[in-house]
Design a protein around this motif. Sequence first.
Motif, PDB file in Angstrom:
ATOM      1  N   VAL A 193       0.840  -1.200   0.000  1.00  0.00           N
ATOM      2  CA  VAL A 193       0.000   0.000   0.000  1.00  0.00           C
ATOM      3  C   VAL A 193       0.877   1.254   0.000  1.00  0.00           C
ATOM      4  O   VAL A 193       2.044   1.210   0.375  1.00  0.00           O
ATOM      5  N   ASN A 194       0.264   2.345  -0.392  1.00  0.00           N
ATOM      6  CA  ASN A 194       0.950   3.637  -0.408  1.00  0.00           C
ATOM      7  C   ASN A 194       1.324   4.039   1.023  1.00  0.00           C
ATOM      8  O   ASN A 194       0.473   4.059   1.896  1.00  0.00           O
ATOM      9  N   PRO A 195       2.587   4.349   1.266  1.00  0.00           N
ATOM     10  CA  PRO A 195       2.988   4.668   2.642  1.00  0.00           C
ATOM     11  C   PRO A 195       2.647   6.095   3.065  1.00  0.00           C
ATOM     12  O   PRO A 195       2.785   6.436   4.234  1.00  0.00           O
ATOM     13  N   TYR A 196       2.174   6.917   2.131  1.00  0.00           N
ATOM     14  CA  TYR A 196       1.991   8.328   2.446  1.00  0.00           C
ATOM     15  C   TYR A 196       1.037   8.536   3.638  1.00  0.00           C
ATOM     16  O   TYR A 196      -0.106   8.086   3.607  1.00  0.00           O
ATOM     17  N   GLY A 197       1.537   9.205   4.667  1.00  0.00           N
ATOM     18  CA  GLY A 197       0.694   9.573   5.810  1.00  0.00           C
ATOM     19  C   GLY A 197       0.445   8.489   6.839  1.00  0.00           C
ATOM     20  O   GLY A 197      -0.235   8.730   7.833  1.00  0.00           O
ATOM     21  N   THR A 198       0.983   7.294   6.634  1.00  0.00           N
ATOM     22  CA  THR A 198       0.691   6.207   7.578  1.00  0.00           C
ATOM     23  C   THR A 198       1.225   6.494   8.983  1.00  0.00           C
ATOM     24  O   THR A 198       0.697   5.990   9.959  1.00  0.00           O
ATOM     25  N   SER A 199       2.286   7.293   9.072  1.00  0.00           N
ATOM     26  CA  SER A 199       2.828   7.558  10.405  1.00  0.00           C
ATOM     27  C   SER A 199       2.283   8.852  11.005  1.00  0.00           C
ATOM     28  O   SER A 199       2.406   9.070  12.201  1.00  0.00           O
ATOM     29  N   GLY A 240      -4.753  -1.647   3.599  1.00  0.00           N
ATOM     30  CA  GLY A 240      -4.780  -2.945   2.934  1.00  0.00           C
ATOM     31  C   GLY A 240      -6.196  -3.463   2.820  1.00  0.00           C
ATOM     32  O   GLY A 240      -6.616  -3.974   1.782  1.00  0.00           O
ATOM     33  N   ALA A 241      -6.974  -3.294   3.904  1.00  0.00           N
ATOM     34  CA  ALA A 241      -8.350  -3.783   3.932  1.00  0.00           C
ATOM     35  C   ALA A 241      -9.223  -3.037   2.935  1.00  0.00           C
ATOM     36  O   ALA A 241     -10.126  -3.597   2.333  1.00  0.00           O
ATOM     37  N   ARG A 242      -8.909  -1.740   2.749  1.00  0.00           N
ATOM     38  CA  ARG A 242      -9.685  -0.937   1.809  1.00  0.00           C
ATOM     39  C   ARG A 242      -9.450  -1.382   0.363  1.00  0.00           C
ATOM     40  O   ARG A 242     -10.323  -1.324  -0.478  1.00  0.00           O
ATOM     41  N   PHE A 243      -8.220  -1.818   0.109  1.00  0.00           N
ATOM     42  CA  PHE A 243      -7.882  -2.180  -1.263  1.00  0.00           C
ATOM     43  C   PHE A 243      -8.100  -3.642  -1.609  1.00  0.00           C
ATOM     44  O   PHE A 243      -8.222  -3.998  -2.755  1.00  0.00           O
ATOM     45  N   THR A 244      -8.133  -4.495  -0.582  1.00  0.00           N
ATOM     46  CA  THR A 244      -8.294  -5.920  -0.879  1.00  0.00           C
ATOM     47  C   THR A 244      -9.665  -6.419  -0.513  1.00  0.00           C
ATOM     48  O   THR A 244     -10.061  -6.351   0.631  1.00  0.00           O
TER      49      THR A 244
END
Length: 277
Positions: A193-199, A240-244
């Motif tokens: 998944v895109n890491p942008y903003g995860t932290s 991940g849940a949003r995309f899978t």
Amino acid sequence: MLPFKPKQPLPIPLNVHVLRVLSEPGIQIRSVTLTDQRLSICYAKEAELIQPRGLIAIDRNLDNLTVADSDGQIRRQNLAKATEVKAMYRELRSHVQRNDVRICQRVSGKYGCKQREKVKQILHHASKQIVMDAKRGEFGIVMEKLTGIRKLYRKGNWQGRGYRGRMNSWSFAELQRQIEYKAAWEGIPVIYVNPYGTSAKCSKCGQRMKPEENRTLKCSKCGFIVDRDVNAARNILARGARFTPVASASEAMVREPARSVVILKVDADELTRRPTT
Ligand SMILES: [Zn+2]
């Protein structure tokens, strides 16, 4: 020198572990390469992709791995040992570097190699644990797609450059590589998944978080206080849940490891020392 005659079979004793792996059902031997250093056996099997009932997300930092899964479990795995190994070799190198440049380069290369092997072992332990957890829970694995060296620096707040920086980004990539092929072997789907903003974003409401003491973050909107690694792992999981579409037929986002090839390397030295049945 090996007593070798053209078109004559060359018997090489293999240890118990290798024999056990190679006799598993469905294993096909693809190639065998013998050098003076080692014997490489390349083998493959068809791995059937499992239908995950949930996901397990991984957030990787310099000193630890934080894992969050769909059942709400959070687990942390210490990687400080890998950091210690790095620090130890760095120390060794700093003593060497006062001398001749050429010697230094040679020794540096040698230490670099040993260090990688040590760190690799630690990462193997961690990646094995994650894939075992995923298998047990019937989870797909979610990781951040880490592209570019800048992200890698930011991730662990490493300001180090040169060797240290390369080592750190290498160990990130190495961990992902290991997880990927071990997961493929077990038929476990891996998604990025895109890491942008995860932290930086709140894993409850999505607002920007503010740093607090002891590596915790506080949400300015909903007041949620959470460890920053746990927050990141939860965000990766949600992404991940949003995309899978878990446990459904459409798996557009899932990388399908229909077939995985694993190269097993065994030292020739070890083979002769421990010959078995
Ligand atoms: Zn919030």
